[in-house]
Design a protein around this motif. Structure first.
Motif, PDB file in Angstrom:
ATOM      1  N   GLY A 198      49.505 -31.372 -48.516  1.00  0.00           N
ATOM      2  CA  GLY A 198      49.910 -30.190 -49.266  1.00  0.00           C
ATOM      3  C   GLY A 198      51.309 -29.709 -48.925  1.00  0.00           C
ATOM      4  N   VAL A 199      52.135 -30.587 -48.368  1.00  0.00           N
ATOM      5  CA  VAL A 199      53.527 -30.236 -48.049  1.00  0.00           C
ATOM      6  C   VAL A 199      54.409 -31.422 -48.436  1.00  0.00           C
ATOM      7  N   PRO A 200      55.727 -31.189 -48.672  1.00  0.00           N
ATOM      8  CA  PRO A 200      56.613 -32.304 -49.012  1.00  0.00           C
ATOM      9  C   PRO A 200      56.724 -33.307 -47.867  1.00  0.00           C
ATOM     10  N   VAL A 201      56.719 -34.599 -48.210  1.00  0.00           N
ATOM     11  CA  VAL A 201      56.876 -35.661 -47.214  1.00  0.00           C
ATOM     12  C   VAL A 201      58.047 -36.531 -47.643  1.00  0.00           C
ATOM     13  N   LEU A 202      59.076 -36.617 -46.795  1.00  0.00           N
ATOM     14  CA  LEU A 202      60.283 -37.355 -47.160  1.00  0.00           C
ATOM     15  C   LEU A 202      60.516 -38.503 -46.189  1.00  0.00           C
ATOM     16  N   PRO A 203      60.690 -39.723 -46.705  1.00  0.00           N
ATOM     17  CA  PRO A 203      61.001 -40.834 -45.802  1.00  0.00           C
ATOM     18  C   PRO A 203      62.426 -40.710 -45.259  1.00  0.00           C
ATOM     19  N   THR A 204      62.603 -40.919 -43.964  1.00  0.00           N
ATOM     20  CA  THR A 204      63.936 -40.839 -43.364  1.00  0.00           C
ATOM     21  C   THR A 204      64.117 -41.974 -42.358  1.00  0.00           C
ATOM     22  N   VAL A 205      65.383 -42.282 -42.107  1.00  0.00           N
ATOM     23  CA  VAL A 205      65.739 -43.162 -40.996  1.00  0.00           C
ATOM     24  C   VAL A 205      66.856 -42.431 -40.260  1.00  0.00           C
ATOM     25  N   ALA A 206      66.457 -41.625 -39.286  1.00  0.00           N
ATOM     26  CA  ALA A 206      67.424 -40.721 -38.668  1.00  0.00           C
ATOM     27  C   ALA A 206      68.591 -41.468 -38.039  1.00  0.00           C
ATOM     28  N   VAL A 207      68.311 -42.553 -37.311  1.00  0.00           N
ATOM     29  CA  VAL A 207      69.400 -43.240 -36.616  1.00  0.00           C
ATOM     30  C   VAL A 207      70.383 -43.867 -37.591  1.00  0.00           C
ATOM     31  N   ARG A 208      69.947 -44.166 -38.818  1.00  0.00           N
ATOM     32  CA  ARG A 208      70.877 -44.712 -39.822  1.00  0.00           C
ATOM     33  C   ARG A 208      71.355 -43.637 -40.797  1.00  0.00           C
ATOM     34  N   ARG A 209      70.986 -42.397 -40.538  1.00  0.00           N
ATOM     35  CA  ARG A 209      71.382 -41.276 -41.406  1.00  0.00           C
ATOM     36  C   ARG A 209      70.889 -41.459 -42.837  1.00  0.00           C
ATOM     37  N   ARG A 210      69.673 -42.000 -43.017  1.00  0.00           N
ATOM     38  CA  ARG A 210      69.155 -42.199 -44.366  1.00  0.00           C
ATOM     39  C   ARG A 210      68.083 -41.171 -44.691  1.00  0.00           C
ATOM     40  N   GLY A 211      68.055 -40.708 -45.959  1.00  0.00           N
ATOM     41  CA  GLY A 211      67.025 -39.785 -46.423  1.00  0.00           C
ATOM     42  C   GLY A 211      67.277 -38.333 -46.064  1.00  0.00           C
ATOM     43  N   LEU A 212      68.474 -38.063 -45.517  1.00  0.00           N
ATOM     44  CA  LEU A 212      68.733 -36.703 -45.028  1.00  0.00           C
ATOM     45  C   LEU A 212      68.934 -35.698 -46.160  1.00  0.00           C
ATOM     46  N   ASP A 213      69.599 -36.153 -47.237  1.00  0.00           N
ATOM     47  CA  ASP A 213      69.883 -35.219 -48.339  1.00  0.00           C
ATOM     48  C   ASP A 213      68.594 -34.741 -48.990  1.00  0.00           C
ATOM     49  N   ALA A 214      67.680 -35.696 -49.250  1.00  0.00           N
ATOM     50  CA  ALA A 214      66.401 -35.326 -49.854  1.00  0.00           C
ATOM     51  C   ALA A 214      65.631 -34.383 -48.927  1.00  0.00           C
TER      52      ALA A 214
END
Lengths: 89, 621
Positions: free
Chosen positions: B145-161
């Protein structure tokens, strides 16, 4: 309930061969200290979970590394001795 | 104006939380402390897509809201709004390891149940895919019941979403009014765990069995023979590198300091101010700042080992050995950190659950050779140990340095063995910890870590070390001997007289006047010993230019080899550091243990230095 042959197959995790897939049959929680038991729970140990012995450390009585679910966990022998598993066919 | 919304980053250990924090805040970070506890508070600023600022706070990793350490307690108290000095967060970003959902979702379920706006960062999704795991974030989002966003922190991916989703939930606010509560929804851990597993199964689209990289690497890294050899090799390379790679940058800094000293000398007339600046400040601070490259190299290794996941493997390999002296493999990480500095090392003992285990680890942590000892070792080795290779690629100087480290380790093991049988007697605790997957550390994360260390070191050089050297310079300069006196200016000064008092105590172990003068100021920080000796010579011979090369020359003329060796052994054991004593007091809640630590370490240092001196004299060195 458990069929008799399933009970016979039970092995302590510490006595499992490496890389043999198994499931946790029973954990003797009472032989573990409360902080150990809680940490084990938090690391995902539970009856029915997949478990596999990955590595034994050098010199006999060192710790072992095992996979619990998807996580790799290092623990000492006496804890591994408290975990009964049933090897997968 | 309202303050910026507060967003807390929460998650299990090893979920990649700190990497995400770095990725979101960049270098705009502040490191503070929570009041009353020795838990660091990392916070930083971040801008939402619409430009609104958000204050982001990185909470310590925790397994659940049922704390078993001071770190986990802070995490629990912040998200429930009961932590003093922190307001209730406006939203939570839960960081989970995509490849470890079974486990991390349990804590997520607990956090979602709190009722605060939540966004889940499904982190390290690339590693999960590498392991043959395909996940459906939408299923997770629906179930939680909450937003789930895929990220790859060390590669700086998915941060904007992720920021986009965060902006939305912040806008919406909590589902119902949140009141700070002492007891969050407490569901039994077993039930939660089973729900988490079911959820994880639902979100898993497919799972192909692949030979995981981590397992392949572990086959070597945890191998009884090869793993141990690998660990020794890594440690050896680390200590060789500290010497070999640092020479060029040290020369640049040295050159810069010499030039600065020269420029100041040329610009000012001879006299009090010039002497204070050149002999006191520039000579003293310069003597310490030149060690920045070595300290950074050491920290670079430790941060890399930590971030790559190797550190826990090292703990695994060391557990058997640690158990033989009554410690746990867990003590290995605080002890290895103590090679950088005992203060973070002692703070890292908080992960050790057993009180006696923890206390023993704290008491022996100062025996690990910290980076502040490097300046002292390095100048002594530079002056007295010839720079030649004993084997191709293995320098004698590096080897001596390595043996000094080993001497500290052996001392620590014996100390632990004896402590565990006497003052910290008790049942030994276990060794039970998660082994994270291997991961390439992101260079930016490493650089950020190094930058923070460099700042701390330079701040110390600029404050404690600068003021101690100035005070010492004053004590060494006054009173001036009467004109025509044959007594040297140093011996005539206040410091010289204090030094003569100390000398009576330390003369039996071969210590000379210079050392006696250096011991007291070196209590403020070990590396001050070098600066102090430098200042002594600068005042004794005001015509000589200051600098490392001259200091080495002076040491060679004024010191015998047995004295130098005894001095080195003293620094292996002596508790020459106020910060360590202070942190021990804080971590053990009283003066009893720090007093004990200081007593036993000074006794050990005296005996070891004395034995070294007398043996060296006896064999005719």
């Amino acid at each position: 309930m458990n069929a008799p042959h399933a009970v016979d197959q039970r092995v302590a995790l510490s006595n499992m061969p490496r890389h043999q897939q198994a499931r946790v049959a029973d954990v003797h929680w009472d032989t573990l200290s409360p902080p150990e038991a809680r940490r084990l729970r938090e690391l995902g140990l539970d009856e029915g979970v997949r478990i596999e012995l990955l590595h034994r450390s050098a010199f006999g009585r060192g710790p072992i590394a095992c996979r619990i679910g998807r996580m790799t966990v290092a623990l000492r022998r006496h804890i591994a001795g408290a975990i009964d598993v049933i090897p997968a066919a | 104006m309202n303050p910026a919304p507060l967003v807390a980053l929460v998650g299990n250990p090893n979920a990649g939380k700190s990497a995400l924090f770095n990725a979101l805040t960049g270098a705009r970070q502040k490191v503070g402390n929570y009041p009353g506890v020795t838990v660091e508070r990392h916070s930083g600023r971040m801008a939402l897509p619409d430009g609104r600022p958000v204050e982001l706070v990185d909470l310590p990793g925790a397994y659940s809201l049922d704390p078993s350490s001071p770190d986990e307690q802070v995490t629990r108290d912040v998200v429930t709004g009961t932590q003093t000095g922190e307001r209730l967060p406006d939203a939570i970003v839960v960081v989970v390891d995509a490849a470890n959902l079974d486990n991390h979702l349990r804590f997520t379920l607990q956090l979602v149940a709190l009722g605060l706006p939540v966004v889940v960062a499904l982190n390290m999704i690339d590693l999960a895919e590498r392991d043959g795991l395909t996940l459906d974030p939408n299923v997770l989002a629906q179930e939680l019941g909450v937003p789930v966003l895929p990220t790859v922190a060390v590669r700086r991916r998915g941060l904007d979403a992720l920021k986009e989703a965060l902006a939305t939930v912040l806008q919406q606010g909590p589902a119902h009014p949140i009141r700070p509560s002492d007891h969050p929804v407490a569901e039994d851990i077993v039930t939660l765990q089973r729900r988490a597993r079911a959820l994880s199964e639902k979100a898993t689209v497919s799972e192909t069995a692949v030979r995981r990289w981590t397992h392949r690497l572990d086959a070597v890294a945890l191998h009884p023979v090869f793993g141990t050899l690998l660990l020794l090799a890594i440690l050896f390379v680390m200590f060789q590198a500290v010497f070999a790679w640092s020479q060029a940058p040290i020369d640049w800094i040295q050159g810069g300091m010499d030039a600065l000293g020269g420029a100041v000398s040329a610009a000012l007339p001879p006299g009090f101010i010039r002497s204070l600046l050149v002999d006191g400040l520039i000579a003293g601070v310069g003597a310490v700042v030149v060690f920045l490259p070595q300290i950074l190299i050491l920290f670079a290794f430790i941060l890399t080992l930590e971030a790559s996941g190797y550190m826990v493997r090292a703990a695994f390999l060391m557990d058997r050995l640690m158990a033989s002296v009554g410690l746990s493999g867990r003590a290995f990480i605080p002890l290895l950190s103590s090679f950088a500095c005992a203060v973070p090392g002692i703070m890292a003992t908080r992960t050790i659950d057993d009180e006696k285990d923890r206390l023993t680890t704290i008491l022996i942590a100062p025996l690990m050779t910290c980076s502040a000892r490097l300046p002292v070792y390095s100048i002594m080795i530079g002056a007295f140990i010839p720079a030649r290779d004993v084997l191709p690629g293995v320098g004698l100087q590096g080897l001596v340095l390595f043996s000094l480290y080993v001497a500290g380790i052996i001392g620590a093991f014996f100390a632990a063995l004896i402590l565990r049988k006497t003052v910290t007697k008790g049942a030994s605790s276990g060794f039970l910890m998660e082994m994270p997957k291997y991961q390439w550390p992101h260079p930016k994360d490493l650089l950020l870590g190094l930058w923070q260390r460099a700042l701390i070191f330079l701040k110390r050089a600029g404050t404690i070390i600068a003021s101690t050297t100035i005070v010492l310079w004053l004590l060494l300069s006054f009173p001036k001997p009467p004109i025509g006196s044959t007594v040297s200016p140093v011996d005539y000064s206040i410091a010289g007289r204090i030094g003569h008092g100390i000398e009576k105590v330390v003369a039996p172990i071969g210590f000379n006047r210079d050392i006696s003068l250096a011991l007291l100021p070196a209590m403020s920080a070990r590396e001050v010993a070098v600066a102090a000796i430098g200042t002594v010579y600068a005042i004794d011979n005001p015509d000589q230019p200051a600098g490392e090369r001259n200091l080495i020359q002076n040491l060679r003329t004024h010191w015998t080899l047995p004295t130098a060796l005894a001095f080195l052994m003293w620094f292996v054991f002596a508790p020459q550091c106020i910060s360590t004593i202070a942190i021990t007091r804080r971590e053990t809640n009283g003066w009893k243990w720090p007093a004990f630590m200081v007593g036993y370490l000074f006794a050990l240092a005296y005996i070891a230095a004395g034995a070294t001196y007398w043996i060296a004299v006896a064999i005719g060195l």
